[in-house]
Design an enzyme around this catalytic site. Structure first.
Site, PDB file in Angstrom:
ATOM      1  N   ARG A   1       0.851  -1.206   0.000  1.00 31.60           N
ATOM      2  CA  ARG A   1       0.000   0.000   0.000  1.00 31.60           C
ATOM      3  C   ARG A   1       0.876   1.241   0.000  1.00 31.60           C
ATOM      4  O   ARG A   1       1.775   1.381   0.825  1.00 31.60           O
ATOM      5  CB  ARG A   1      -0.910   0.003   1.222  1.00 31.60           C
TER       6      ARG A   1
ATOM      7  N   LYS B   1     -13.133   3.101   0.053  1.00 33.52           N
ATOM      8  CA  LYS B   1     -12.864   3.055   1.491  1.00 33.52           C
ATOM      9  C   LYS B   1     -14.135   3.476   2.236  1.00 33.52           C
ATOM     10  O   LYS B   1     -14.604   4.604   2.073  1.00 33.52           O
ATOM     11  CB  LYS B   1     -11.691   3.965   1.843  1.00 33.52           C
TER      12      LYS B   1
ATOM     13  N   ARG C   1      -9.979  19.507   8.230  1.00 31.69           N
ATOM     14  CA  ARG C   1      -9.099  19.687   9.375  1.00 31.69           C
ATOM     15  C   ARG C   1      -9.268  21.079   9.977  1.00 31.69           C
ATOM     16  O   ARG C   1      -9.765  21.999   9.312  1.00 31.69           O
ATOM     17  CB  ARG C   1      -7.634  19.483   8.968  1.00 31.69           C
TER      18      ARG C   1
ATOM     19  N   THR D   1      -6.992  -1.215   9.759  1.00 31.22           N
ATOM     20  CA  THR D   1      -6.872  -0.408  10.983  1.00 31.22           C
ATOM     21  C   THR D   1      -6.660  -1.229  12.248  1.00 31.22           C
ATOM     22  O   THR D   1      -7.519  -2.021  12.641  1.00 31.22           O
ATOM     23  CB  THR D   1      -8.078   0.532  11.193  1.00 31.22           C
TER      24      THR D   1
END
Length: 502
Positions: free
Chosen positions: A60, A245, A101, A303
């Site tokens: 990845r 995703k 963010r 994860t």
């Protein structure tokens, strides 16, 4: 001479890189594949070679970090070392996506106090502690009063109390320290963010031009996000598969529609845990895997699978159980992130994960296969290739066949067969090298390139002897073959054949 009247020397010699696990008695065959993220700990030649030898199937490339030059070097190194190690290792480009963010915070951190009211405003730098800058201009159009706002992976929580012009007023529910450039989540809102940022578009152009095997799109919310990326890839003259995703609640709500247009799914548990609360993540995981299985799309679980091994040489019992449950749930791939990218024991992480997978598969593959357990319920209508895929699994199971061999241009029949999770290893043969690389992420499928794919009689009659010469089968073994005939007309799969090796 063989029993078919042909010479025992095959007339074609395909590229058999990656098939070493299928030689002998097939005990080394691992069905669930391993994804590892490249980073400072794994981007040197020695470590990467050890990772590949330990069982890394997919490398990845995380485009949230690193420069194009760094990724270019990693791509070239993966390609070269995979050839040297005799394994197919695919490349997954993971785009950063439109992550919201906070801006630069005063002094780089402030204390956010529970019960106090703050203002969220578009901006890049904080000027007063009561106003928190957010780098999303359209925020006021996408949120509603009463919805939650989470910051720093859910450590800080707020509730929207008022929308005032271009500002959003929130009351802090869970306070703490807020630092600059921390992620912001809006779990109940469907945001009008573009699927691709300008950075993503530049990165995608780089990935396509350097021949990555898959592209993962972050923060997918709707099917149109996937279609937009596919349209751009097609405009660049490519058909690279796109993995969605799943890390937002809005994606869970439309999971089947997203799955239909995607080429694979990733269970991105980190952001799912932030948006939907951690106790709901196991249910989300099962729902995503069920959708992927229904539409024969590969699925990756990601994860914190072996998170403690970033610092420690051994996994915890809870992590071992998590990896095992990923295999039991039916994942095609399990992913290591920081464990391989920046941890102290990247190679040991891959070995540990491979060992857990092998152990679990050692007893799960003795259980009934999916077609015997009414896996997808009653089918009102069967496509021709679906019927052949299930029939191939049943035949291989009943006859204790050594392998299911798929002669395929696109690899679609191999993915359909893998959906039923047969006990028998699947060998996919395609004249296209890109298809061979793209089948690496499919459960139980090992692929090989066959440059002389176009003569039905030669291929079907010489195939048993070829597999025998490669050490994958021996005299007396049975194999099940699927193909679209006539092969030189590139027909969809329409034939199943059972051969005994002479």
């Amino acid at each position: 001479m063989s029993e078919l009247g042909h010479t025992t020397t095959p007339r074609f010699v395909p590229d058999t890189v990656g098939l070493s696990d299928l030689k002998g008695d097939h005990r080394a065959v691992r069905h669930c594949k391993i994804v590892g993220t490249l980073g400072p700990a794994s981007s040197n030649e020695k470590t990467l070679k050890e990772l590949i030898e330990a069982g890394l199937d997919i490398a990845r490339l995380n485009f949230s970090h690193g420069t194009h030059e760094t990724h270019r070097k990693n791509i070239e190194m993966v390609r070269r070392l995979s050839r040297e190690c005799g394994r197919h290792v695919s490349l997954l480009q993971d785009l950063q996506g439109p992550k919201i963010r906070t801006g630069k915070i005063l002094g780089d951190k402030i204390e956010v106090v529970s019960g106090q009211t703050y203002t969220l405003a578009y901006g890049v730098e904080q000027t007063t502690p009561e106003i928190i800058p957010i780098d999303y201009r359209e925020l006021v159009h996408d949120v509603q009063v009463g919805q939650r706002v989470l910051m720093d992976d859910g450590l800080l929580a707020f509730k929207i109390e008022k929308i005032d012009g271009t500002n959003v007023l929130v009351r802090c529910l869970d306070g703490g320290t807020l630092k600059s450039r921390k992620g912001v989540n809006f779990p109940e809102a469907k945001l009008s963010l573009p699927a691709l940022t300008e950075k993503d578009s530049r990165d995608l152009l780089f990935g396509v031009s350097h021949g990555v095997d898959f592209v993962a799109l972050s923060f997918v919310q709707r099917p149109e996000d996937i279609l937009q990326v596919k349209k751009m890839i097609a405009a660049l003259g490519s058909d690279i598969p796109v993995v969605a995703k799943i890390e937002k609640l809005s994606a869970i709500e439309e999971i089947d529609e997203i799955c239909k247009v995607s080429d694979g799914l990733m269970v991105a548990r980190g952001d799912l845990g932030v948006e939907g609360s951690v106790e709901r993540v196991p249910g989300f995981q099962k729902r995503i895997i069920e959708s992927a299985a229904r539409f024969a799309k590969p699925v990756i679980i990601a994860t914190q699978m072996l998170e403690s091994m970033i610092e420690n040489p051994e996994a915890t019992l809870a992590e071992v159980a998590d990896v095992a449950n990923g295999v039991l749930d039916g994942a095609d791939c399990l992913m290591l992130s920081g464990e391989v990218a920046s941890g102290k024991y990247p190679v040991q992480c891959v070995r540990t994960m491979a060992g857990i997978i092998n152990e679990v598969e050692g007893w799960t593959l003795k259980r009934p296969v999916r077609y015997q357990t009414n896996f997808l319920g009653k089918q009102d209508h069967w496509e021709e290739h679906e019927a052949i895929a299930r029939a191939a699994c049943e035949a291989a199971d009943e006859l204790n066949a050594k392998a299911i061999v798929c002669l395929s241009l696109t690899g679609a029949i191999a993915r359909s067969i893998a959906k039923w999770r047969p006990h028998t290893p699947v060998i996919a043969m395609s004249p296209r090298r890109d298809v061979v690389q793209r089948l690496v992420n499919v459960w139980g499928v090992y692929a090989m390139q066959n440059p002389l794919f176009y003569n039905t009689d030669v291929l079907l009659q010489d195939l048993p002897q070829l597999l025998k010469s490669l050490g994958m089968v021996k005299t007396g073994d049975l194999i099940v073959i699927t193909a679209g005939i006539p092969i030189n007309h590139m027909k969809p799969t329409n034939m199943i054949k059972i051969n005994r090796i002479p």
